[in-house]
Design a protein around this motif. Structure first.
Motif, PDB file in Angstrom:
ATOM      1  N   GLY A  21       7.434  20.481  16.529  1.00 64.15           N
ATOM      2  CA  GLY A  21       7.615  19.376  17.449  1.00 64.15           C
ATOM      3  C   GLY A  21       7.731  18.026  16.782  1.00 64.15           C
ATOM      4  N   GLY A  22       7.600  17.942  15.478  1.00 67.03           N
ATOM      5  CA  GLY A  22       7.771  16.699  14.752  1.00 67.03           C
ATOM      6  C   GLY A  22       6.536  15.814  14.712  1.00 67.03           C
ATOM      7  N   ASN A  23       5.458  16.213  15.342  1.00 68.02           N
ATOM      8  CA  ASN A  23       4.243  15.394  15.323  1.00 68.02           C
ATOM      9  C   ASN A  23       3.321  15.845  14.204  1.00 68.02           C
ATOM     10  OD1 ASN A  23       5.048  13.983  17.591  1.00 68.02           O
ATOM     11  ND2 ASN A  23       4.072  15.419  18.983  1.00 68.02           N
ATOM     12  N   HIS A  24       2.771  14.884  13.514  1.00 67.79           N
ATOM     13  CA  HIS A  24       1.826  15.194  12.449  1.00 67.79           C
ATOM     14  C   HIS A  24       0.452  15.373  13.069  1.00 67.79           C
ATOM     15  CE1 HIS A  24      -0.427  14.725   8.704  1.00 67.79           C
ATOM     16  NE2 HIS A  24       0.672  15.142   8.136  1.00 67.79           N
ATOM     17  N   GLU A  25      -0.305  16.322  12.577  1.00 64.30           N
ATOM     18  CA  GLU A  25      -1.596  16.648  13.181  1.00 64.30           C
ATOM     19  C   GLU A  25      -2.597  15.506  13.079  1.00 64.30           C
ATOM     20  OE1 GLU A  25      -3.021  20.210  11.480  1.00 64.30           O
ATOM     21  OE2 GLU A  25      -1.374  21.435  12.202  1.00 64.30           O
ATOM     22  N   SER A  26      -2.475  14.663  12.058  1.00 60.63           N
ATOM     23  CA  SER A  26      -3.468  13.618  11.873  1.00 60.63           C
ATOM     24  C   SER A  26      -3.193  12.379  12.721  1.00 60.63           C
ATOM     25  CB  SER A  26      -3.536  13.207  10.402  1.00 60.63           C
ATOM     26  OG  SER A  26      -2.335  12.586  10.020  1.00 60.63           O
ATOM     27  N   LEU A  27      -2.039  12.309  13.388  1.00 58.24           N
ATOM     28  CA  LEU A  27      -1.706  11.142  14.202  1.00 58.24           C
ATOM     29  C   LEU A  27      -2.148  11.378  15.641  1.00 58.24           C
ATOM     30  CD1 LEU A  27       1.861  10.241  12.940  1.00 58.24           C
ATOM     31  CD2 LEU A  27      -0.268   9.105  12.414  1.00 58.24           C
ATOM     32  N   SER A  28      -3.074  10.568  16.101  1.00 57.97           N
ATOM     33  CA  SER A  28      -3.532  10.644  17.470  1.00 57.97           C
ATOM     34  C   SER A  28      -2.855   9.542  18.277  1.00 57.97           C
ATOM     35  CB  SER A  28      -5.048  10.463  17.519  1.00 57.97           C
ATOM     36  OG  SER A  28      -5.471  10.286  18.845  1.00 57.97           O
ATOM     37  N   PRO A  29      -2.149   9.885  19.350  1.00 60.32           N
ATOM     38  CA  PRO A  29      -1.489   8.855  20.147  1.00 60.32           C
ATOM     39  C   PRO A  29      -2.473   7.847  20.736  1.00 60.32           C
ATOM     40  CG  PRO A  29      -0.689  11.023  20.761  1.00 60.32           C
ATOM     41  CD  PRO A  29      -1.844  11.225  19.827  1.00 60.32           C
ATOM     42  N   LEU A  30      -3.643   8.305  21.135  1.00 59.52           N
ATOM     43  CA  LEU A  30      -4.640   7.406  21.708  1.00 59.52           C
ATOM     44  C   LEU A  30      -5.148   6.423  20.661  1.00 59.52           C
ATOM     45  CD1 LEU A  30      -6.256   6.732  24.237  1.00 59.52           C
ATOM     46  CD2 LEU A  30      -7.980   8.350  23.474  1.00 59.52           C
ATOM     47  N   GLY A  33      -2.161   3.971  19.757  1.00 59.05           N
ATOM     48  CA  GLY A  33      -1.942   3.006  20.831  1.00 59.05           C
ATOM     49  C   GLY A  33      -3.091   2.032  20.966  1.00 59.05           C
ATOM     50  N   GLY A  34      -4.319   2.543  20.843  1.00 54.23           N
ATOM     51  CA  GLY A  34      -5.485   1.673  20.921  1.00 54.23           C
ATOM     52  C   GLY A  34      -5.529   0.674  19.776  1.00 54.23           C
ATOM     53  N   GLY A  35      -5.180   1.122  18.587  1.00 52.89           N
ATOM     54  CA  GLY A  35      -5.144   0.226  17.439  1.00 52.89           C
ATOM     55  C   GLY A  35      -4.084  -0.855  17.591  1.00 52.89           C
ATOM     56  N   ALA A  36      -2.923  -0.472  18.114  1.00 53.90           N
ATOM     57  CA  ALA A  36      -1.867  -1.461  18.353  1.00 53.90           C
ATOM     58  C   ALA A  36      -2.298  -2.463  19.412  1.00 53.90           C
ATOM     59  CB  ALA A  36      -0.578  -0.762  18.772  1.00 53.90           C
ATOM     60  N   PHE A  37      -2.953  -1.984  20.464  1.00 54.13           N
ATOM     61  CA  PHE A  37      -3.420  -2.869  21.522  1.00 54.13           C
ATOM     62  C   PHE A  37      -4.450  -3.869  20.991  1.00 54.13           C
ATOM     63  CE2 PHE A  37      -6.394  -3.815  25.010  1.00 54.13           C
ATOM     64  CZ  PHE A  37      -5.506  -4.422  25.894  1.00 54.13           C
ATOM     65  N   VAL A  38      -5.391  -3.392  20.210  1.00 54.45           N
ATOM     66  CA  VAL A  38      -6.415  -4.277  19.636  1.00 54.45           C
ATOM     67  C   VAL A  38      -5.765  -5.304  18.709  1.00 54.45           C
ATOM     68  CG1 VAL A  38      -8.394  -4.334  18.065  1.00 54.45           C
ATOM     69  CG2 VAL A  38      -8.302  -2.639  19.898  1.00 54.45           C
ATOM     70  N   ALA A  39      -4.810  -4.876  17.896  1.00 50.23           N
ATOM     71  CA  ALA A  39      -4.137  -5.802  16.985  1.00 50.23           C
ATOM     72  C   ALA A  39      -3.379  -6.876  17.765  1.00 50.23           C
ATOM     73  CB  ALA A  39      -3.189  -5.036  16.062  1.00 50.23           C
ATOM     74  N   LEU A  40      -2.691  -6.479  18.846  1.00 51.17           N
ATOM     75  CA  LEU A  40      -1.964  -7.458  19.647  1.00 51.17           C
ATOM     76  C   LEU A  40      -2.904  -8.411  20.377  1.00 51.17           C
ATOM     77  CD1 LEU A  40       0.891  -5.237  21.093  1.00 51.17           C
ATOM     78  CD2 LEU A  40       1.104  -7.084  19.427  1.00 51.17           C
ATOM     79  N   MET A  41      -4.024  -7.900  20.860  1.00 52.74           N
ATOM     80  CA  MET A  41      -4.988  -8.780  21.519  1.00 52.74           C
ATOM     81  C   MET A  41      -5.591  -9.777  20.525  1.00 52.74           C
ATOM     82  SD  MET A  41      -5.112  -8.267  24.734  1.00 52.74           S
ATOM     83  CE  MET A  41      -3.351  -7.966  24.713  1.00 52.74           C
ATOM     84  N   LEU A  42      -5.830  -9.332  19.294  1.00 53.68           N
ATOM     85  CA  LEU A  42      -6.334 -10.232  18.253  1.00 53.68           C
ATOM     86  C   LEU A  42      -5.313 -11.325  17.946  1.00 53.68           C
ATOM     87  CD1 LEU A  42      -8.538 -10.912  16.168  1.00 53.68           C
ATOM     88  CD2 LEU A  42      -7.329  -9.389  14.584  1.00 53.68           C
ATOM     89  N   LEU A  43      -4.043 -10.941  17.823  1.00 53.42           N
ATOM     90  CA  LEU A  43      -3.006 -11.937  17.573  1.00 53.42           C
ATOM     91  C   LEU A  43      -2.866 -12.898  18.744  1.00 53.42           C
ATOM     92  CD1 LEU A  43      -0.264  -9.731  15.887  1.00 53.42           C
ATOM     93  CD2 LEU A  43      -1.635 -11.517  14.828  1.00 53.42           C
TER      94      LEU A  43
END
Length: 54
Positions: A21-30, A33-43
């Protein structure tokens, strides 16, 4: 090597690698996405701190 033949080889290579399916096992979508959201809120917070009128 022409652009067309290089593109055809890349498409063939990409099609062979989609066994899981092309997804790497170590990548969690949650987590991603949560990390991106926190980074954008910090910016956003930093931007609003520097954008005060007085």
């Amino acid at each position: 090597m022409s652009f067309h033949s290089a593109a055809a080889q890349l498409v063939t290579l990409a099609a062979e690698g989609e066994e899981h399916g092309g997804n790497h096992e170590s990548l969690s979508p949650l987590l991603t996405g949560g990390g991106a959201f926190v980074a954008l809120m910090l910016l956003l917070w930093i931007t609003t701190r520097f954008n005060r009128d007085r």
